[in-house]
Structures are given as structure tokens and as C-alpha cells.
Design an enzyme around this catalytic site. Sequence first.
Site, short mmCIF file in Angstrom:
data_model
loop_
_atom_site.label_atom_id
_atom_site.label_comp_id
_atom_site.label_asym_id
_atom_site.label_seq_id
_atom_site.Cartn_x
_atom_site.Cartn_y
_atom_site.Cartn_z
N ARG A 166 15.59 -67.28 -24.42
CA ARG A 166 16.03 -66.19 -23.96
C ARG A 166 16.91 -65.35 -24.76
NH1 ARG A 166 16.42 -70.38 -20.08
NH2 ARG A 166 14.70 -70.33 -18.49
N LYS B 165 13.04 -50.67 -27.95
CA LYS B 165 11.70 -50.88 -27.24
C LYS B 165 11.02 -52.00 -28.29
CE LYS B 165 9.53 -46.73 -26.06
NZ LYS B 165 8.21 -45.96 -25.88
N GLU C 152 6.88 -37.57 -37.88
CA GLU C 152 7.94 -37.69 -36.83
C GLU C 152 9.35 -37.19 -37.00
OE1 GLU C 152 7.06 -39.63 -34.10
OE2 GLU C 152 5.54 -41.10 -34.76
N LYS D 198 17.53 -39.50 -32.40
CA LYS D 198 16.83 -40.46 -31.37
C LYS D 198 18.10 -41.29 -30.81
CE LYS D 198 13.98 -43.91 -30.56
NZ LYS D 198 12.72 -44.44 -30.75
N GLU E 182 13.59 -44.72 -20.79
CA GLU E 182 12.49 -43.79 -20.70
C GLU E 182 11.76 -43.29 -19.33
OE1 GLU E 182 9.38 -44.78 -23.67
OE2 GLU E 182 8.15 -43.00 -22.93
N ARG F 270 13.72 -39.11 -22.50
CA ARG F 270 12.91 -39.93 -23.54
C ARG F 270 11.51 -39.48 -23.69
NH1 ARG F 270 14.48 -46.22 -25.33
NH2 ARG F 270 13.08 -46.20 -27.09
N ASN G 108 7.76 -37.88 -26.95
CA ASN G 108 6.19 -37.71 -26.98
C ASN G 108 5.50 -36.64 -27.46
OD1 ASN G 108 6.00 -40.68 -26.24
ND2 ASN G 108 6.01 -40.12 -24.01
N HIS H 256 2.14 -36.59 -29.00
CA HIS H 256 1.73 -37.88 -28.78
C HIS H 256 0.83 -38.31 -27.95
CE1 HIS H 256 4.94 -38.95 -31.47
NE2 HIS H 256 4.82 -40.37 -31.50
N HIS I 144 -2.28 -40.21 -29.72
CA HIS I 144 -2.64 -41.52 -29.17
C HIS I 144 -4.18 -41.57 -28.92
CE1 HIS I 144 1.91 -42.57 -27.75
NE2 HIS I 144 1.47 -43.07 -29.03
N HIS J 152 -0.87 -43.33 -37.57
CA HIS J 152 -0.16 -42.88 -36.31
C HIS J 152 0.37 -41.62 -36.56
CE1 HIS J 152 2.18 -42.70 -32.88
NE2 HIS J 152 3.03 -42.42 -33.26
N1 LIG Z 1 9.65 -49.41 -30.83
C1 LIG Z 1 9.46 -48.20 -31.12
O1 LIG Z 1 10.07 -47.47 -30.38
C2 LIG Z 1 8.33 -47.48 -31.81
C3 LIG Z 1 8.43 -46.22 -32.34
C4 LIG Z 1 7.10 -45.93 -33.13
C5 LIG Z 1 6.38 -46.79 -33.65
N2 LIG Z 1 6.50 -48.21 -33.16
C6 LIG Z 1 5.62 -48.93 -33.97
O2 LIG Z 1 5.82 -49.28 -35.44
C7 LIG Z 1 4.38 -49.53 -35.97
C8 LIG Z 1 4.14 -48.64 -37.04
O3 LIG Z 1 5.34 -48.76 -38.17
P1 LIG Z 1 5.04 -48.50 -39.42
O4 LIG Z 1 4.59 -47.06 -39.77
O5 LIG Z 1 6.34 -48.79 -40.17
O6 LIG Z 1 3.89 -49.45 -39.81
P2 LIG Z 1 4.04 -50.86 -40.40
O7 LIG Z 1 4.97 -51.68 -40.04
O8 LIG Z 1 2.26 -51.57 -40.64
O9 LIG Z 1 4.46 -50.51 -42.20
C9 LIG Z 1 3.33 -49.83 -42.96
C10 LIG Z 1 2.71 -50.34 -44.30
O10 LIG Z 1 3.94 -50.33 -45.14
C11 LIG Z 1 4.37 -51.54 -45.77
N3 LIG Z 1 5.64 -51.35 -46.18
C12 LIG Z 1 6.84 -51.37 -45.17
N4 LIG Z 1 8.03 -51.19 -45.88
C13 LIG Z 1 7.58 -50.89 -47.17
C14 LIG Z 1 8.11 -50.53 -48.65
N5 LIG Z 1 9.53 -50.25 -48.49
N6 LIG Z 1 7.55 -50.52 -49.51
C15 LIG Z 1 6.19 -50.62 -49.74
N7 LIG Z 1 5.40 -50.86 -48.45
C16 LIG Z 1 6.19 -51.01 -47.40
C17 LIG Z 1 3.71 -52.32 -44.46
O11 LIG Z 1 3.71 -53.70 -45.15
C18 LIG Z 1 2.65 -51.88 -44.04
O12 LIG Z 1 1.65 -52.15 -44.78
C19 LIG Z 1 3.49 -49.30 -34.99
O13 LIG Z 1 3.12 -50.47 -34.28
C20 LIG Z 1 4.24 -48.72 -33.70
O14 LIG Z 1 3.66 -49.00 -32.38
C21 LIG Z 1 7.40 -48.42 -32.55
ZN LIG Z 2 5.21 -41.61 -32.95
#
Ligand SMILES: NC(=O)c1ccc[n+]([C@@H]2O[C@H](COP(=O)([O-])OP(=O)(O)OC[C@H]3O[C@@H](n4cnc5c(N)ncnc54)[C@H](O)[C@@H]3O)[C@@H](O)[C@H]2O)c1
Ligand SMILES: [Zn+2]
Length: 356
Positions: free
Chosen positions: A121, A143, A185, A227, A237, A241, A245, A248, A252, A265
Site C-alpha cells: 500500500r 503520474k 519537450e 512543470k 490534470e 495541466r 499536452n 500531443h 499521440h 515520442h
Molecule cells: N509520468 C509522466 O508524467 C510522463 C511524462 C512523459 C513521459 N512519460 C513516459 O516516459 C516514457 C518515455 O521515457 P524516456 O523517453 O525516458 O524512455 P526510456 O525510459 O525508454 O529511455 C529511453 C532509452 O534510453 C536509455 N537510457 C536511459 N538513460 C540513459 C542514459 N543516461 N544513458 C544511456 N541510455 C540511457 C533507456 O535504457 C532506454 O533504452 C514513456 O513510457 C512515457 O509514457 C511519462
Molecule cells: Zn510528452
Amino acid sequence: MKKIEVILPHHRYAIHVTQGDLSPLADYLKSHWSDYRLIVLTNARVKRHCLPSVSRALGRKGLKLETILIPDGEVYKNQKTVNLVYQKLFQLKADRKTLLLLLGGGVVGDLGGFVAATFLRGLPYVQLPTTVVAQVDSSIGGKVGIDHEKGKNLIGAFYQPVAVFSDVHWLQSLSGRQLRAGLAEVVKYGVIWEPAILEYLECYVKDILQARPVRMQWLVEQSSAIKSQVVQIDEKESGLRMILNFGHTLGHGIEKLMDYKRWLHGEAVAAGMVYAARLSCRRGYCRKEILERLTKILELLQLPTTLPAFAKKRYLHTMVFDKKRRGKRLNFVCVRRMGHVFTHPLTPSEILREIQ
Ligand SMILES: NC(=O)c1ccc[n+]([C@@H]2O[C@H](COP(=O)([O-])OP(=O)(O)OC[C@H]3O[C@@H](n4cnc5c(N)ncnc54)[C@H](O)[C@@H]3O)[C@@H](O)[C@H]2O)c1
Ligand SMILES: [Zn+2]
């Protein structure tokens, strides 16, 4: 080091942006969590590039870390991996005096945050974001969640971390493509909130494309501050918030049409932002200089600026099933001028009018 506060009605935490100095992280853990088990959740790639610096800094304070590895990639951001992590936590006999450290990109952060929200929990967790996307976006705001076969990010919660430590040195091992996609972003924050970010990108683009720490520090600080302000005003949101988007809705759609495989993305968001600016111009909300400047900046960052050529009816289909839809209309984020956007309810076919 810069510290940015996120102050919410029932919780507050700080985002620390550092440059190759993890002693603030070690000091924080030593002073607040010394009687807790410290378990790092990461993947093999991030472990190789980033974990040694964390272990060294914590080791100097006599703090010990245990590690759980998850497979790398969005395809593993699912319930199966969550179950795997639960199992590992049970094997390690984790109890409620366990602090999770989420070292990685958005996938580790989102999935790890969801585990933290649900295991026994709720365990406290610290975000240690290592990608641009994670440092400027996903690590802030609480999130957390995973994907479902019905769609991305459909299972989740709002569950805030106890602290965020973003070290911009971690960004140096990122691939150029991941770096640039994350910068989309950052451009978004410039358009929706702070035009000085756009000037900075225009001025230092060469340094930024090499992830020069001094430049990345400024960008991560600015973006994190925006942010955090948006999240403070609208944690769940329901209003403001939504401006996050920007770009986006179409972004998306592009990702979905490409089955989340061809573009990252941020690349899809880049094309989506140009589209949103074009639509804003056509509807008379902004001048065409806004569209031209945004396009130019994204080109400098070597990001896509045109939509991939899918048939209009396929775009329409993705939009009809958008989870952020309110009735027949979507809250589409339009731009007035740099630093000023607003949402406008539009039907999918009004949104897609720009596509031939
Ligand atoms: N929670 C939120 O508010 C929110 C906002 C935006 C995106 N997201 C989510 O985030 C995800 C995308 O995140 P991302 O773009 O970081 O992708 P990711 O976590 O897949 O990382 C991208 C790649 O980079 C590699 N990597 C990470 N750090 C590294 C480093 N320092 N050096 C070398 N390689 C490295 C990872 O292993 C991966 O292969 C999606 O699932 C998306 O839905 C969430
Ligand atoms: Zn985004």
C-alpha cells in the site's frame, strides 16, 4: 546545484538539479532515510552508465544499495514486469521501511512509481531521472503507471516521489536521437510558458546537441520549474495541466499509427506542435511568425516538422479513441504567442482540417 520546490496540498518535495555531483543525494539519503533499506530499480543499460556514480557517492557516506533490474524498453512497461518487481521485493524481504530509488528514463520512473504506489500500500520513492524526457517531464508530478494491451498509460495512479535528483552528467551517455527527442519537450515549455527557453535553444543549439552540462543544467532547471508550477496549480490534470499536452494530440496519434515503433515520442510531439501552431495560425489565433520560428527551432534540433503521410481517416480513427476526449470534442491546445497557449474544444474533424 539548484533546488526547485513542488508544494502540493498534502505533500511537498524538492527537485535537485546537479552537474556531476551526487553528494547532495547522498547527504539527503543519509539525513532522511538512514534507517531504510535502499533499493535501486533500473535496467542493464542505465546500470552500466549511471549506477557506478550513484554507488560511489552513497558508498562514501556508508550507505548500501541493493539493485533490481528490469528489462529495457516501453514494451516492458506492463503488469508482467510489475509482478516481476513485486516478486524481487518479496525475495529481498522488503518491508515498509524500504525506499525505492528509480534510476532511469520514463519507463523505469513510471513503472517504478506504480510499484511504489501499490507495494504494501505504498513505499516512498526517489526519482533519479537519466533521460531528458525523464528530467524535464516524467519524474515530476507523480503520474505513475503502466501500459495495457488496450493502450498506453491506461493503468496508473497519482503518487508523488519524496525527492527528485536530476544529474545532467547522466545525459552524456544518451544517444543523440534520445537527446533530441527529449528536447522536443523542452521546446514545448518554451512555447507554453517561457519564451526565454526558445532564445536559449536558438543561441546554444550546438552545445545543446552535445549535451554540454552547463547548458543542460539551465534547460533542466527551467523546464522542471515550469512543470512543477503547473503541477502545483493542477495536480490531477483537471485544468491548467492540460496545456502540457501542446503538440500531443497529434503526437499521440502519430505514435499510435506507427505502432510505437518508428518515431520516438518527442519526434511525434515535434511534428504535432508544428501542426498545432499551423492550426492556430489558420484559425487566426496567432501570427505566422510563431509557426515559422517554432519550425526553425525544431529543424535546428533535427526534429521532424511535418506529419507522416497517413490517410486522414486513419488520423481521425486514432483521435476518436483518444482517452483525453471530452464528449464529441477534444481540448486542443492552441498557441496565441510564444509563452501563451490556451485550450479550445474542437471536434476531431475540425482538428484534422489541415490535413489534405
Ligand atoms: N509520468 C509522466 O508524467 C510522463 C511524462 C512523459 C513521459 N512519460 C513516459 O516516459 C516514457 C518515455 O521515457 P524516456 O523517453 O525516458 O524512455 P526510456 O525510459 O525508454 O529511455 C529511453 C532509452 O534510453 C536509455 N537510457 C536511459 N538513460 C540513459 C542514459 N543516461 N544513458 C544511456 N541510455 C540511457 C533507456 O535504457 C532506454 O533504452 C514513456 O513510457 C512515457 O509514457 C511519462
Ligand atoms: Zn510528452
